[in-house]
Design an enzyme around this catalytic site. Structure first.
Site, PDB file in Angstrom:
ATOM      1  N   ARG A  52      53.635  44.020  17.212  1.00  0.00           N
ATOM      2  CA  ARG A  52      52.665  44.850  17.935  1.00  0.00           C
ATOM      3  C   ARG A  52      53.036  44.915  19.424  1.00  0.00           C
ATOM      4  NH1 ARG A  52      50.963  41.474  20.938  1.00  0.00           N
ATOM      5  NH2 ARG A  52      49.681  42.942  22.070  1.00  0.00           N
ATOM      6  N   GLY A  53      52.360  45.848  20.135  1.00  0.00           N
ATOM      7  CA  GLY A  53      52.635  46.036  21.560  1.00  0.00           C
ATOM      8  C   GLY A  53      53.602  47.189  21.717  1.00  0.00           C
ATOM      9  N   ALA A  54      53.261  48.101  22.629  1.00  0.00           N
ATOM     10  CA  ALA A  54      54.011  49.359  22.711  1.00  0.00           C
ATOM     11  C   ALA A  54      55.539  49.174  22.846  1.00  0.00           C
ATOM     12  CB  ALA A  54      53.439  50.209  23.838  1.00  0.00           C
ATOM     13  N   ARG A  94      51.721  53.519  13.413  1.00  0.00           N
ATOM     14  CA  ARG A  94      50.585  53.370  14.342  1.00  0.00           C
ATOM     15  C   ARG A  94      50.628  54.576  15.282  1.00  0.00           C
ATOM     16  NH1 ARG A  94      49.276  47.780  16.850  1.00  0.00           N
ATOM     17  NH2 ARG A  94      47.260  48.836  17.012  1.00  0.00           N
ATOM     18  N   GLN A 203      43.775  39.426  21.121  1.00  0.00           N
ATOM     19  CA  GLN A 203      45.161  39.312  21.599  1.00  0.00           C
ATOM     20  C   GLN A 203      45.225  38.588  22.947  1.00  0.00           C
ATOM     21  OE1 GLN A 203      43.767  42.057  20.366  1.00  0.00           O
ATOM     22  NE2 GLN A 203      45.222  43.379  19.304  1.00  0.00           N
ATOM     23  N   ASP A 244      49.798  51.826  26.307  1.00  0.00           N
ATOM     24  CA  ASP A 244      50.380  52.293  25.047  1.00  0.00           C
ATOM     25  C   ASP A 244      50.885  53.720  25.182  1.00  0.00           C
ATOM     26  OD1 ASP A 244      48.071  50.240  24.390  1.00  0.00           O
ATOM     27  OD2 ASP A 244      49.658  50.082  22.895  1.00  0.00           O
ATOM     28  N   ASN A 261      45.244  52.450  26.695  1.00  0.00           N
ATOM     29  CA  ASN A 261      45.570  51.029  26.534  1.00  0.00           C
ATOM     30  C   ASN A 261      44.511  50.379  25.654  1.00  0.00           C
ATOM     31  OD1 ASN A 261      47.325  48.796  27.190  1.00  0.00           O
ATOM     32  ND2 ASN A 261      45.642  47.969  28.417  1.00  0.00           N
ATOM     33  N   LYS A 262      44.674  49.121  25.408  1.00  0.00           N
ATOM     34  CA  LYS A 262      43.762  48.390  24.519  1.00  0.00           C
ATOM     35  C   LYS A 262      42.316  48.629  24.898  1.00  0.00           C
ATOM     36  CE  LYS A 262      44.410  46.333  21.580  1.00  0.00           C
ATOM     37  NZ  LYS A 262      44.222  46.853  20.195  1.00  0.00           N
TER      38      LYS A 262
END
Ligand code: MRU
Length: 364
Positions: A52-54, A94, A203, A244, A261-262
């Site tokens: 995970r994570g851009a 995703r 996270q 992201d 973003n998140k």
């Protein structure tokens, strides 16, 4: 800066022609590396946030596409067919982080062009792996540059805030949001970081706390709803967030610098604005590589991923906390408008609000 040298969140194993990754869903209780040669398994790992994570999704997109090519028969037709079928499934595993489709496109375009130019399937297979490795190396270098450009925003005595995990686990190298922190810390600057939980998958509490604590950076984990109170009480100076997707479609100038973003980033941006005074602005710094910048999409095009309601309905230990039959929402990301973002820190330098010129200049 231990972490950057000790952890490789994703890599290509030449001996087995497979992708290996550190399972983010099990940290901090277990540090487990998983591996696969199967594109379906890779896609599952991405959907379940093992990977995970851009920026890491960018690397996974590149390695995954190289794996599709290497799993194909030694024929131009089979490679092209598989790239089209599986490449698309991988690119859309995703939807919000633009880096995933970017990573897929980097390798797919290169492979298709090379086949067009007459390279043999086995030459192209090698080239795909070499290029995916190059993308990872460049990504790691970008985090170092982001650290150098962003460290000027951190001073002795600062209280910083961060959201989700935009560290090594999500971005490789020294992370993106964490890069200025790590660089400043290595230079002896004293500061502390409020690390927000980032419900529902935590996270921040699980991953960012794990990374920064290993580095020895002073942190305090807080629940998301403590942010307003604690940012005021502790006199927070700035927020460092990853991204992201950052919009830079100049046909819509008002949207340039919009940050996805998140979920929770927009809340923090609003708190920062409320706590800012004429003489003292609480700033939101967004750190991301150029590969996170989207020159094509408009706000109306971007899909915010809606994740499984179970993530909200159940605690991590499996206890159900919502009454049966009650509806929940679970958007994984939010959109922060450009006017709430003080700066965008990339490997090529820093763009400051307003972004129409400053951000486009970095893309030249
Ligand atoms: O849902 P996740 O864990 O994949 O979230 C993505 C992120 O890591 C964050 O939004 C992050 O802040 C930006 S990407 C490094």
């Amino acid at each position: 800066m231990d972490i950057s040298t000790n952890i490789s969140p994703i890599k290509w194993n030449d001996d087995n022609n497979e992708i290996v990754w550190l399972d983010n869903s099990r940290i901090p209780s277990e540090e487990v590396y998983n591996s696969t040669k199967s594109i379906e398994r890779l896609i599952t790992a991405i959907k379940t946030l093992e990977i995970r994570g851009a920026p890491i999704l960018g690397e996974a997109g590149a390695y995954g596409t190289a794996m599709i090519v290497n799993n194909s028969q030694n024929s131009k037709e089979d490679i092209i067919k598989n790239l089209s079928n599986f490449g698309n499934l991988l690119a859309t595993a995703r939807p919000t982080a633009v880096n995933l489709s970017w990573g897929v496109a980097q390798i797919k375009d290169m492979v298709e062009n090379s086949l067009q130019e007459g390279l043999s399937p086995s030459e192209v297979k090698n080239l795909a792996i070499t290029n995916a490795k190059r993308i990872q190396k460049e990504n790691i270098n970008s985090t170092i540059q982001i650290g150098k450009h962003g460290k000027k925003f951190i001073k002795d005595g600062d209280v910083l805030v961060t959201v989700c995990n935009a560290g090594t686990l999500a971005c490789d190298g020294i992370g993106t949001a964490t890069a200025p922190m790590r660089t400043a810390f290595a230079e002896g600057i004293n500061f502390e970081v409020l690390v927000t939980y980032t419900a529902p998958l935590y996270q921040g509490a699980r991953l960012t706390a794990w990374e920064l604590h290993k580095d020895g950076i002073p942190i305090h984990v807080i629940t998301d709803n403590m942010a307003g109170h604690l940012m005021r009480e502790k006199k927070a100076t700035s927020i460092f967030a990853g991204a992201d997707r950052i919009l830079c479609n100049t046909t819509n100038p008002d949207e340039v610098g919009t940050v996805y973003n998140k979920i929770g980033t927009f809340n923090l941006a609003l708190i920062a604005k409320q706590l800012s005074t004429n003489s003292n602005e609480v700033k939101l710094h967004v750190a991301a590589p150029i590969s996170t910048i989207d020159k094509v999409s408009k706000v109306s095009d971007v899909k915010i991923e809606e994740r499984n309601p179970k993530e909200v309905e159940y605690l991590f230990n499996g206890t159900k906390i919502t009454p049966d039959g009650v509806s929940v929402f679970n958007p994984a990301f939010d959109r922060t408008p450009p006017e709430l973002v003080s700066s965008i820190i990339t490997e090529k330098g820093v763009a400051e609000f307003p972004y129409t010129n400053s951000l486009t200049k970095l893309l030249d």
